[in-house]
Design an enzyme around this catalytic site. Structure first.
Site, PDB file in Angstrom:
ATOM      1  N   TYR A   1      -2.112   0.425  10.113  1.00  0.00           N
ATOM      2  CA  TYR A   1      -2.423  -0.182   8.802  1.00  0.00           C
ATOM      3  C   TYR A   1      -0.819   0.116   7.711  1.00  0.00           C
ATOM      4  O   TYR A   1      -0.275  -0.703   7.459  1.00  0.00           O
ATOM      5  CB  TYR A   1      -3.524   0.347   7.765  1.00  0.00           C
ATOM      6  CG  TYR A   1      -3.349  -0.452   6.458  1.00  0.00           C
ATOM      7  CD1 TYR A   1      -4.007  -1.656   6.480  1.00  0.00           C
ATOM      8  CD2 TYR A   1      -3.015   0.840   5.066  1.00  0.00           C
ATOM      9  CE1 TYR A   1      -4.355  -2.176   4.875  1.00  0.00           C
ATOM     10  CE2 TYR A   1      -3.347   0.272   4.502  1.00  0.00           C
ATOM     11  CZ  TYR A   1      -4.286  -0.922   3.847  1.00  0.00           C
ATOM     12  OH  TYR A   1      -3.845  -1.590   2.704  1.00  0.00           O
TER      13      TYR A   1
ATOM     14  N   SER B   1       0.644  -1.160  -0.233  1.00  0.00           N
ATOM     15  CA  SER B   1      -0.215  -0.104  -0.376  1.00  0.00           C
ATOM     16  C   SER B   1       1.146   0.900   0.174  1.00  0.00           C
ATOM     17  O   SER B   1       1.864   0.937   1.045  1.00  0.00           O
ATOM     18  CB  SER B   1      -0.682   0.225   1.156  1.00  0.00           C
ATOM     19  OG  SER B   1      -1.424   1.917   1.289  1.00  0.00           O
TER      20      SER B   1
END
Length: 386
Positions: free
Chosen positions: A232, A219
């Site tokens: 995250y 990501s």
């Protein structure tokens, strides 16, 4: 000094015809990138005719054309044959769509899901060929990983395992680090890092034997400090560094390692508003009273609303990510990084080249623009704002 005559119109038609023939022989995608490249080459040709002597102009034009076409041409791909691949997190999103596409391509697919009776698992069972095998696995449970490893070894005894796609990922909370329970950091690391690490290490003997591929979905949040995504993002930063290390260490074994860093796509996990509402309520219920007073409940509500608003930009078509995963599995020379999605080039340019203040403002305006915490607002008792 004697100058070479520039080719006449008829000669240019011949050159253009030869170039067109070369384009047809090349495996190029006809679309906006190719048309833009041809337009830029035409503009460069016009400039070269007026600013450079013909020998230099030809060298510049030939070099620019070779670079443009080599970047746009599809890299040669390996045949599918009897290749087998294991994909994690196939209940929804990228994992489910990749499993369907690979099965249709002819791969033997081992697709792991959290629940064998989930809607995604049932869809794969109904739409895919008998080659696809569903496996239940929770990456936080060592016994699940061990069972999947044994099944994979037995199932690929004749074909070998060509690829591992570490797709399964988890994001639990959208909140400032101070407001995020430490348990959420541990949970994200268990799934996004430690689970992928244990599974990858367990499959390395098979991948070394086949000189195969490891593809991991990362990501951009692991590269830049997205507001309220620390739990995250840190787990994604950790897995990206781990895969870079694997890429160096496994190179002598012939294993190629790629990381996919998608933009914002409309997966079920991302756009499930009810799920995010439940997580927000759980966060509010567990924040210490003093901390909740300092930030204010309206601060958390504001962050939650900004996050949901940012999801409106999510792209519904998941095929760019699926195509990147397949290219990483089958390209003769896969990239180490893929960035499918819209606007990522601009985001990374800003992150790498602009001052810190501008980078922070861009991420806040693009993603979450914070409200001032309650204790820092005028008229409230608390520390003065910096």
């Amino acid at each position: 000094m004697e100058r070479w005559p520039w080719p006449s119109g008829g000669a240019w038609l011949l050159v253009a015809a030869r170039a067109l023939l070369q384009l047809l022989r090349s495996d190029l995608r006809l679309g906006r990138p190719l048309l833009a490249a041809l337009a830029l080459l035409a503009a460069l040709d016009w400039l070269c005719q007026r600013l450079l002597p013909p020998p230099a102009a030809l060298v510049v034009l030939a070099g620019a054309g070779w670079i443009a076409l080599s970047r746009l041409a599809r890299p040669p791909r390996l045949p599918v044959a009897t290749r087998a691949v294991l994909i994690t997190g196939c209940d929804t999103g990228f994992g489910k769509e990749t499993a369907k596409k690979l099965d249709a391509t002819g791969f033997t697919v081992l697709a792991t899901v959290l629940d064998l009776n989930s809607p995604g698992a049932l869809e794969l069972r109904d739409l895919c060929s008998p080659r696809l095998k569903l496996l239940q696995m929770d990456l936080t449970k060592a016994e699940d990983i061990s069972r999947v490893l044994e099944i994979t070894k037995a199932h690929t005894a004749s074909t070998g395992l060509w690829g591992l796609v570490n797709n399964a990922g988890l994001n639990i909370v959208v909140a400032d680090v101070e407001l995020s329970p430490v348990a959420t950091f541990r949970k994200c690391m268990e799934v996004n890092f430690f689970g992928a690490l244990e599974l990858t290490k367990g499959l390395l003997p098979l991948l070394r034997h086949s000189r195969g591929r490891i593809v991991t979905v990362g990501s951009p949040a692991g590269d830049m400090p997205y507001p309220c995504l620390a739990a995250y993002g840190t787990s994604k930063a950790a897995i990206a560094l781990l895969m870079d290390t694997f890429g160096c260490e496994l190179l002598p074994w012939g294993i190629k390692v790629s990381i996919i860093k998608p933009g914002c796509f409309k997966t079920d996990a991302v756009t499930n508003v009810n799920l995010w509402e439940k997580r927000k309520q759980l966060l509010l219920a567990n924040i210490p009273r003093e901390l909740l007073q300092a930030y204010g409940e309206d601060y958390i509500e504001h962050v939650h609303g900004q996050f949901l608003n940012s999801l409106r930009m999510a792209l519904p078509d998941l095929s760019p990510v699926v195509d990147a995963i397949i290219d990483a599995l089958l390209a003769a020379q896969p990239r180490s990084r893929y960035y499918p999605g819209r606007g990522l080039g601009l985001m990374y340019f800003i992150h790498h080249y602009l001052p810190e203040g501008l980078r922070r403002c861009f991420l806040q305006n693009f993603f979450i623009n914070h409200l001032l915490p309650r204790a820092l607002r005028p008229g409230q008792h608390g520390p003065a704002p910096a």
